[in-house]
Write a protein that holds these residues in place. Structure first.
Motif, PDB file in Angstrom:
ATOM      1  N   LEU A  75       3.155 -40.819  -7.260  1.00 52.53           N
ATOM      2  CA  LEU A  75       4.480 -41.285  -7.670  1.00 52.53           C
ATOM      3  C   LEU A  75       4.882 -42.540  -6.895  1.00 52.53           C
ATOM      4  N   ASP A  76       4.556 -42.590  -5.624  1.00 49.32           N
ATOM      5  CA  ASP A  76       4.878 -43.775  -4.825  1.00 49.32           C
ATOM      6  C   ASP A  76       4.166 -45.013  -5.376  1.00 49.32           C
ATOM      7  N   ASP A  77       2.910 -44.858  -5.792  1.00 47.78           N
ATOM      8  CA  ASP A  77       2.176 -45.984  -6.368  1.00 47.78           C
ATOM      9  C   ASP A  77       2.832 -46.461  -7.659  1.00 47.78           C
ATOM     10  N   TYR A  78       3.230 -45.524  -8.511  1.00 45.76           N
ATOM     11  CA  TYR A  78       3.847 -45.896  -9.790  1.00 45.76           C
ATOM     12  C   TYR A  78       5.225 -46.504  -9.566  1.00 45.76           C
ATOM     13  N   THR A  79       5.950 -46.000  -8.574  1.00 48.41           N
ATOM     14  CA  THR A  79       7.257 -46.564  -8.249  1.00 48.41           C
ATOM     15  C   THR A  79       7.119 -48.018  -7.829  1.00 48.41           C
ATOM     16  N   ALA A  80       6.147 -48.301  -6.961  1.00 46.76           N
ATOM     17  CA  ALA A  80       5.933 -49.675  -6.509  1.00 46.76           C
ATOM     18  C   ALA A  80       5.567 -50.586  -7.680  1.00 46.76           C
ATOM     19  N   MET A  81       4.786 -50.077  -8.608  1.00 46.80           N
ATOM     20  CA  MET A  81       4.380 -50.853  -9.775  1.00 46.80           C
ATOM     21  C   MET A  81       5.588 -51.236 -10.629  1.00 46.80           C
ATOM     22  N   LEU A  82       6.478 -50.281 -10.867  1.00 47.66           N
ATOM     23  CA  LEU A  82       7.668 -50.536 -11.681  1.00 47.66           C
ATOM     24  C   LEU A  82       8.645 -51.461 -10.965  1.00 47.66           C
ATOM     25  N   GLU A  83       8.821 -51.256  -9.660  1.00 44.35           N
ATOM     26  CA  GLU A  83       9.741 -52.105  -8.904  1.00 44.35           C
ATOM     27  C   GLU A  83       9.226 -53.535  -8.845  1.00 44.35           C
ATOM     28  N   HIS A  84       7.927 -53.708  -8.760  1.00 46.26           N
ATOM     29  CA  HIS A  84       7.353 -55.052  -8.756  1.00 46.26           C
ATOM     30  C   HIS A  84       7.677 -55.797 -10.049  1.00 46.26           C
ATOM     31  N   ALA A  85       7.775 -55.053 -11.159  1.00 42.75           N
ATOM     32  CA  ALA A  85       8.094 -55.668 -12.449  1.00 42.75           C
ATOM     33  C   ALA A  85       9.581 -55.963 -12.595  1.00 42.75           C
ATOM     34  N   GLY A  86      10.417 -55.433 -11.694  1.00 41.54           N
ATOM     35  CA  GLY A  86      11.842 -55.727 -11.736  1.00 41.54           C
ATOM     36  C   GLY A  86      12.752 -54.542 -11.963  1.00 41.54           C
ATOM     37  N   ALA A  87      12.188 -53.377 -12.297  1.00 37.14           N
ATOM     38  CA  ALA A  87      13.010 -52.194 -12.548  1.00 37.14           C
ATOM     39  C   ALA A  87      13.531 -51.615 -11.236  1.00 37.14           C
ATOM     40  N   THR A  88      14.659 -50.920 -11.318  1.00 32.15           N
ATOM     41  CA  THR A  88      15.060 -50.057 -10.219  1.00 32.15           C
ATOM     42  C   THR A  88      14.539 -48.665 -10.538  1.00 32.15           C
ATOM     43  N   VAL A  89      14.138 -47.927  -9.511  1.00 33.09           N
ATOM     44  CA  VAL A  89      13.435 -46.667  -9.735  1.00 33.09           C
ATOM     45  C   VAL A  89      13.941 -45.594  -8.790  1.00 33.09           C
ATOM     46  N   GLU A  90      14.161 -44.398  -9.319  1.00 36.01           N
ATOM     47  CA  GLU A  90      14.308 -43.207  -8.495  1.00 36.01           C
ATOM     48  C   GLU A  90      13.301 -42.183  -9.011  1.00 36.01           C
ATOM     49  N   SER A  91      12.566 -41.571  -8.099  1.00 33.33           N
ATOM     50  CA  SER A  91      11.508 -40.656  -8.515  1.00 33.33           C
ATOM     51  C   SER A  91      11.887 -39.217  -8.208  1.00 33.33           C
ATOM     52  N   GLN A  92      11.371 -38.323  -9.041  1.00 36.46           N
ATOM     53  CA  GLN A  92      11.571 -36.897  -8.873  1.00 36.46           C
ATOM     54  C   GLN A  92      10.226 -36.212  -9.089  1.00 36.46           C
ATOM     55  N   LEU A  93       9.917 -35.255  -8.234  1.00 38.37           N
ATOM     56  CA  LEU A  93       8.712 -34.450  -8.401  1.00 38.37           C
ATOM     57  C   LEU A  93       9.130 -33.014  -8.650  1.00 38.37           C
ATOM     58  N   VAL A  94       8.646 -32.444  -9.746  1.00 41.50           N
ATOM     59  CA  VAL A  94       9.071 -31.104 -10.146  1.00 41.50           C
ATOM     60  C   VAL A  94       7.853 -30.254 -10.473  1.00 41.50           C
ATOM     61  N   PHE A  95       7.812 -29.067  -9.886  1.00 42.05           N
ATOM     62  CA  PHE A  95       6.845 -28.050 -10.270  1.00 42.05           C
ATOM     63  C   PHE A  95       7.611 -27.012 -11.083  1.00 42.05           C
ATOM     64  N   THR A  96       7.162 -26.739 -12.281  1.00 41.47           N
ATOM     65  CA  THR A  96       7.961 -25.972 -13.227  1.00 41.47           C
ATOM     66  C   THR A  96       7.091 -25.078 -14.096  1.00 41.47           C
ATOM     67  N   HIS A  97       7.713 -24.062 -14.667  1.00 43.86           N
ATOM     68  CA  HIS A  97       7.028 -23.221 -15.653  1.00 43.86           C
ATOM     69  C   HIS A  97       7.254 -23.719 -17.074  1.00 43.86           C
ATOM     70  N   ASP A  98       8.140 -24.686 -17.246  1.00 46.78           N
ATOM     71  CA  ASP A  98       8.503 -25.151 -18.585  1.00 46.78           C
ATOM     72  C   ASP A  98       8.733 -26.658 -18.554  1.00 46.78           C
ATOM     73  N   GLY A  99       7.729 -27.423 -18.993  1.00 38.44           N
ATOM     74  CA  GLY A  99       7.820 -28.870 -18.917  1.00 38.44           C
ATOM     75  C   GLY A  99       8.940 -29.447 -19.744  1.00 38.44           C
ATOM     76  N   GLN A 100       9.142 -28.943 -20.966  1.00 39.29           N
ATOM     77  CA  GLN A 100      10.170 -29.516 -21.822  1.00 39.29           C
ATOM     78  C   GLN A 100      11.572 -29.263 -21.283  1.00 39.29           C
ATOM     79  N   THR A 101      11.806 -28.068 -20.746  1.00 38.74           N
ATOM     80  CA  THR A 101      13.105 -27.782 -20.149  1.00 38.74           C
ATOM     81  C   THR A 101      13.381 -28.716 -18.978  1.00 38.74           C
ATOM     82  N   THR A 102      12.348 -29.020 -18.211  1.00 29.16           N
ATOM     83  CA  THR A 102      12.494 -29.954 -17.098  1.00 29.16           C
ATOM     84  C   THR A 102      12.884 -31.337 -17.595  1.00 29.16           C
ATOM     85  N   ILE A 103      12.225 -31.816 -18.628  1.00 29.70           N
ATOM     86  CA  ILE A 103      12.544 -33.131 -19.194  1.00 29.70           C
ATOM     87  C   ILE A 103      13.984 -33.162 -19.694  1.00 29.70           C
ATOM     88  N   ASP A 104      14.388 -32.130 -20.407  1.00 27.16           N
ATOM     89  CA  ASP A 104      15.761 -32.062 -20.920  1.00 27.16           C
ATOM     90  C   ASP A 104      16.776 -32.061 -19.781  1.00 27.16           C
TER      91      ASP A 104
END
Length: 247
Positions: free
Chosen positions: A61-90
């Protein structure tokens, strides 16, 4: 121009998903909520999975955050371990007030964006997203509507011209906005058939749902014909679930 729109970018971070080529430039003007998630089997506690895999996932996630920030985006990252991926996205979409979820397929240099418009519901969010993301880019926007039998051309033109006018008011040059009406086939099939001429799609969550895009057969069907990124604008409420988060 509108403020930076918040976009949720979900990645199954321990299953090889990454930020594809071209996506960072697409999100230059966005506030990205980068969601790294890992779906844990029901019989496994999320804390157990987090203890085992957290460090590896955070590094990615840190690598991807740096990639997006280099392009100009602001980024906040979240890491989630879950039993239900779609519920997490929602839930994350709701908690962070994200305008859309991005299905982050690779993209070539962005020139043309397809925007299927069904009606007036959610138009405010469409306008905010499109103007916020593309207002400073030289990108053609096509407002596309598949008409029902009882809709006249005049009705559809009124709808699309109204959206075009609002986009112009928010800074999208009028000469970069096109409108197109189709009367053949279902909205879903026409969107798929038309999408091959475009570099990205912005669509409402009912056309089809994010659940279907990420986990269902339609994702496979669309992916065979359109491999570019899809912004799916959200309207629903999130549901809770047992999860373990790392911010």
């Amino acid at each position: 121009m509108s403020d930076s729109p918040s976009i949720l970018v979900p990645l199954r971070v321990l299953e090889g998903e990454s930020i594809p080529e071209g996506v960072p430039d697409l999100l230059t003007n966005a506030h990205v909520v980068l969601l790294g998630y890992h779906v844990v089997p029901d019989q496994t506690a999320t804390d157990q999975a987090r203890n085992q895999f957290e460090d590896q996932a955070i590094r990615r996630l840190d690598d991807y955050t740096a990639m997006l920030e280099h392009a100009g985006a602001t980024v906040e990252s979240q890491l989630v371990f879950t039993h239900d991926g779609q519920t997490t996205i929602d839930r994350m979409t709701d908690e962070h007030d994200c305008l859309a979820v991005l299905i982050p397929n690779a993209t070539r240099p962005l020139k043309n964006v397809l925007v299927p418009v069904r009606g007036i519901v959610g138009i405010d969010r469409f306008v905010r997203l499109i103007s916020g993301l593309f207002g400073t880019m030289d990108v053609n926007i096509t407002l596309y509507h598949v008409a029902e039998e009882d809709e006249t051309d005049a009705d559809v033109e009124t709808l699309l011209n109204g959206v075009a006018s609002r986009l112009s008011d928010e800074g999208i040059p009028s000469d970069l906005i096109d409108t197109e009406i189709s009367r053949e086939g279902s909205p879903r099939s026409r969107i798929v058939d038309t999408s091959g001429d475009y570099d990205a799609i912005v669509m409402g969550e009912s056309d089809p749902s994010v659940t279907t895009f990420l986990f269902g057969m339609t994702a496979d069907q669309v992916g065979k014909q359109f491999l570019g990124p899809v912004f799916v604008i959200q309207h629903g409420e999130a549901n809770g679930a047992e999860e373990a988060d790392h911010e």
